[in-house]
Motif scaffolding. Structure first.
Motif, PDB file in Angstrom:
ATOM      1  N   GLU A 120       0.820  -1.212   0.000  1.00  0.00           N
ATOM      2  CA  GLU A 120       0.000   0.000   0.000  1.00  0.00           C
ATOM      3  C   GLU A 120       0.856   1.265   0.000  1.00  0.00           C
ATOM      4  O   GLU A 120       1.972   1.285   0.542  1.00  0.00           O
ATOM      5  N   ASN A 121       0.307   2.322  -0.595  1.00  0.00           N
ATOM      6  CA  ASN A 121       1.057   3.546  -0.852  1.00  0.00           C
ATOM      7  C   ASN A 121       0.164   4.749  -0.542  1.00  0.00           C
ATOM      8  O   ASN A 121      -1.009   4.751  -0.917  1.00  0.00           O
ATOM      9  N   PRO A 122       0.707   5.764   0.144  1.00  0.00           N
ATOM     10  CA  PRO A 122      -0.105   6.920   0.546  1.00  0.00           C
ATOM     11  C   PRO A 122      -0.700   7.717  -0.611  1.00  0.00           C
ATOM     12  O   PRO A 122      -1.636   8.495  -0.405  1.00  0.00           O
ATOM     13  N   LEU A 123      -0.155   7.553  -1.819  1.00  0.00           N
ATOM     14  CA  LEU A 123      -0.700   8.277  -2.978  1.00  0.00           C
ATOM     15  C   LEU A 123      -2.191   7.996  -3.147  1.00  0.00           C
ATOM     16  O   LEU A 123      -2.957   8.866  -3.566  1.00  0.00           O
ATOM     17  N   THR A 124      -2.613   6.783  -2.818  1.00  0.00           N
ATOM     18  CA  THR A 124      -4.023   6.423  -3.016  1.00  0.00           C
ATOM     19  C   THR A 124      -4.920   7.123  -1.996  1.00  0.00           C
ATOM     20  O   THR A 124      -6.136   7.144  -2.154  1.00  0.00           O
ATOM     21  N   ASP A 125      -4.339   7.689  -0.932  1.00  0.00           N
ATOM     22  CA  ASP A 125      -5.115   8.470   0.038  1.00  0.00           C
ATOM     23  C   ASP A 125      -4.968   9.965  -0.213  1.00  0.00           C
ATOM     24  O   ASP A 125      -5.323  10.779   0.639  1.00  0.00           O
ATOM     25  N   GLY A 126      -4.397  10.335  -1.362  1.00  0.00           N
ATOM     26  CA  GLY A 126      -4.250  11.749  -1.681  1.00  0.00           C
ATOM     27  C   GLY A 126      -3.121  12.426  -0.917  1.00  0.00           C
ATOM     28  O   GLY A 126      -3.070  13.654  -0.851  1.00  0.00           O
ATOM     29  N   LEU A 127      -2.227  11.648  -0.336  1.00  0.00           N
ATOM     30  CA  LEU A 127      -1.104  12.215   0.417  1.00  0.00           C
ATOM     31  C   LEU A 127       0.129  12.286  -0.482  1.00  0.00           C
ATOM     32  O   LEU A 127       0.240  11.550  -1.453  1.00  0.00           O
ATOM     33  N   THR A 128       1.054  13.184  -0.148  1.00  0.00           N
ATOM     34  CA  THR A 128       2.294  13.322  -0.910  1.00  0.00           C
ATOM     35  C   THR A 128       3.443  12.702  -0.129  1.00  0.00           C
ATOM     36  O   THR A 128       3.852  13.241   0.907  1.00  0.00           O
ATOM     37  N   PRO A 129       3.974  11.577  -0.579  1.00  0.00           N
ATOM     38  CA  PRO A 129       5.094  10.965   0.130  1.00  0.00           C
ATOM     39  C   PRO A 129       6.348  11.847   0.068  1.00  0.00           C
ATOM     40  O   PRO A 129       6.652  12.431  -0.977  1.00  0.00           O
ATOM     41  N   LEU A 130       7.041  11.962   1.200  1.00  0.00           N
ATOM     42  CA  LEU A 130       8.296  12.722   1.250  1.00  0.00           C
ATOM     43  C   LEU A 130       9.498  11.802   1.399  1.00  0.00           C
ATOM     44  O   LEU A 130      10.577  12.104   0.905  1.00  0.00           O
ATOM     45  N   MET A 131       9.327  10.704   2.104  1.00  0.00           N
ATOM     46  CA  MET A 131      10.365   9.659   2.180  1.00  0.00           C
ATOM     47  C   MET A 131       9.718   8.416   2.761  1.00  0.00           C
ATOM     48  O   MET A 131       8.646   8.468   3.345  1.00  0.00           O
ATOM     49  N   THR A 132      10.407   7.266   2.567  1.00  0.00           N
ATOM     50  CA  THR A 132       9.856   6.031   3.118  1.00  0.00           C
ATOM     51  C   THR A 132      10.946   5.104   3.620  1.00  0.00           C
ATOM     52  O   THR A 132      12.101   5.183   3.193  1.00  0.00           O
ATOM     53  N   LEU A 133      10.540   4.241   4.542  1.00  0.00           N
ATOM     54  CA  LEU A 133      11.404   3.166   5.034  1.00  0.00           C
ATOM     55  C   LEU A 133      10.687   1.841   4.814  1.00  0.00           C
ATOM     56  O   LEU A 133       9.532   1.666   5.238  1.00  0.00           O
TER      57      LEU A 133
END
Ligand code: MN3
Length: 195
Positions: A143-156
């Motif tokens: 799952e990826n925050p893009l689908t919730d309309g959020l803008t990812p800044l970094m991930t672990l």
């Protein structure tokens, strides 16, 4: 889309001793490449083959394609979220933003660590932009925050394959090293200003 992974942004040995070359060989060369190969098999010759990875994530033709496209995207984003000699302090401007939203830089570390440790099973911990807010979120599996309309800044990546060779079951040790020695604050800043 071209069914080609972007090259790793650094040499396979560049994150040692924190993340070993063998972890990166398997993680990039087998896991990440494997997701891309399967995505290619799944969509080649269909109208979906012309879409971008982000389009396949936001409007997937099936759960299977979503999982593959998101895992391709998530891993590329994860490689960019780290750099050799990373960690340390962000720029003054970014630090001020983190202090505004998390109380202090240590507050950010604590909240990110709690979230990443608390993600049950496989998944990802993210710093995201939500309107004018900064938030830490976790997602399960692909799952990826893009689908919730959020803008990812970094991930672990907190799937076990990301850390097991180097840290065995010590996810906390891996998270700590990521924050202190690997996080690419420049990438966070770039994503913060770009979107
Ligand atoms: Mn992974």
């Amino acid at each position: 889309m071209k069914f080609e992974l972007p090259p790793l942004p650094y040499a396979e040995t560049a994150l040692e001793p924190h993340i070993s070359a063998s972890t990166l060989q398997y993680h990039y060369g087998k896991h990440h490449q494997g997701y891309m190969n399967k995505l290619k098999d799944a969509v080649e010759g269909t109208p979906e083959a012309k879409k971008t990875i982000e389009q396949l994530i936001k409007e997937p033709p099936s759960q299977g394609v979503f999982n593959l496209a998101a895992q391709v995207w998530n891993h590329s984003f994860y490689w960019d979220s780290m750099k050799p000699e990373g960690g340390g302090k962000p720029s003054a401007a970014l630090q001020a933003k983190l202090e505004q939203h998390f109380g202090s830089l240590d507050g950010f570390y604590e909240q990110f660590t709690k979230a990443a440790s608390g993600q049950f099973g496989s998944g990802w911990a993210w710093l995201v932009k939500d309107g004018n807010d900064l938030r830490i979120v976790t997602t399960g599996n692909a799952e990826n925050p893009l689908t919730d309309g959020l803008t990812p800044l970094m991930t672990l990546d907190v799937w076990e394959h990301a850390y097991y060779l180097d840290y065995q079951n010590d996810r906390g040790g891996y998270i700590d090293i990521f924050l202190k020695h690997l996080i690419n604050w420049g990438f966070v800043e770039k994503n913060l200003s770009a979107r």
